[in-house]
Write a protein that holds these residues in place. Structure first.
Motif, short mmCIF file in Angstrom:
data_model
loop_
_atom_site.label_atom_id
_atom_site.label_comp_id
_atom_site.label_asym_id
_atom_site.label_seq_id
_atom_site.Cartn_x
_atom_site.Cartn_y
_atom_site.Cartn_z
N HIS A 1 0.85 -1.19 0.00
CA HIS A 1 0.00 0.00 0.00
C HIS A 1 0.88 1.23 0.00
N GLU B 1 -9.12 -4.59 6.67
CA GLU B 1 -9.16 -5.36 5.43
C GLU B 1 -8.25 -6.59 5.50
N HIS B 2 -7.06 -6.41 6.03
CA HIS B 2 -6.08 -7.50 6.03
C HIS B 2 -6.17 -8.39 7.28
#
Length: 227
Positions: free
Chosen positions: A14, A25-26
């Motif tokens: 990112h 998200e991760h």
């Protein structure tokens, strides 16, 4: 995430600062994970705020902070002035200048003391007060450190930390910096009292829960830790 200006990261990375959206998200189950943070104080505070918004319990957050404050200035020790530095007593008359050479000045007759002066004994000369002797060192006491989880004990001299005592008997406590700034060695103090020269990695919440830094903790009486 790579934040260097002008850097073009590969697809696997990112670009820009870390956000709670990237974390969620991760690591969608972040609230059940243990999180380690290490970096500048501003980044640490920002990430702690993100984790709080993501409902991560405070006890699951481990902080490594190397922002050590500047040492406090030492206090000046007052000293007694020497006799040569003392101002003359108020009633002490300055010494008369010697007559110039060749001047014929007849000696003045000595004044007879008054009855009051004759009856008053002369004052003793001023003397410099003696310095008090240094206080004897307090007797050093050797304590015992008990490690509750490991069911082991170790001798704890006043100049040895709880971490060093744990290493003597094979009790494994996580640590990193050994100078009280990273927070990796935070451990719950179950009983007793310790002193710590550096407590940078402890929050106010840690202190209320009797959390100590075993790399800094020293004691002169028996202590028990949760290790």
């Amino acid at each position: 995430t790579l934040t260097k200006p002008g850097h073009k990261p590969k697809a696997a990375y990112h670009s820009g600062r870390l956000t709670k959206e990237i974390i969620a998200e991760h690591v969608p189950d972040i609230a059940s994970r243990r999180v380690h943070i290490c970096g500048p104080k501003a980044m640490n505070n920002a990430v702690k705020q993100m984790l709080n918004e993501l409902k991560v319990p405070k006890e699951n957050i481990k902080l490594e902070d190397f922002a050590t404050p500047a040492p406090a200035p030492k206090k000046a020790v007052p000293t007694l002035p020497d006799e040569a530095d003392k101002p003359p007593a108020p009633d002490q008359a300055p010494a008369a200048a010697p007559p110039s050479a060749g001047a014929a000045t007849p000696p003045e007759p000595a004044a007879s003391p008054t009855p009051v002066e004759a009856a008053t004994p002369p004052e003793p000369p001023l003397t410099r007060p003696a310095r008090p002797p240094p206080a004897p060192d307090q007797a050093k006491t050797t304590a015992v450190a008990t490690f509750a989880k490991s069911n082991k004990t170790a001798v704890l001299p006043p100049d040895k930390s709880v971490l060093e005592a744990s290493e003597d008997v094979g009790v494994n406590i996580d640590y990193s910096c050994r100078v009280g700034t990273c927070g990796v060695c935070k451990t719950n103090l179950l009983s007793g009292t310790v002193t710590m020269a550096v407590q940078d990695a402890l929050t106010e919440d840690d202190k209320t829960k009797n959390i100590i830094l075993v790399c800094q903790a020293k004691a002169t009486a028996d202590v028990t830790v949760d290790a």
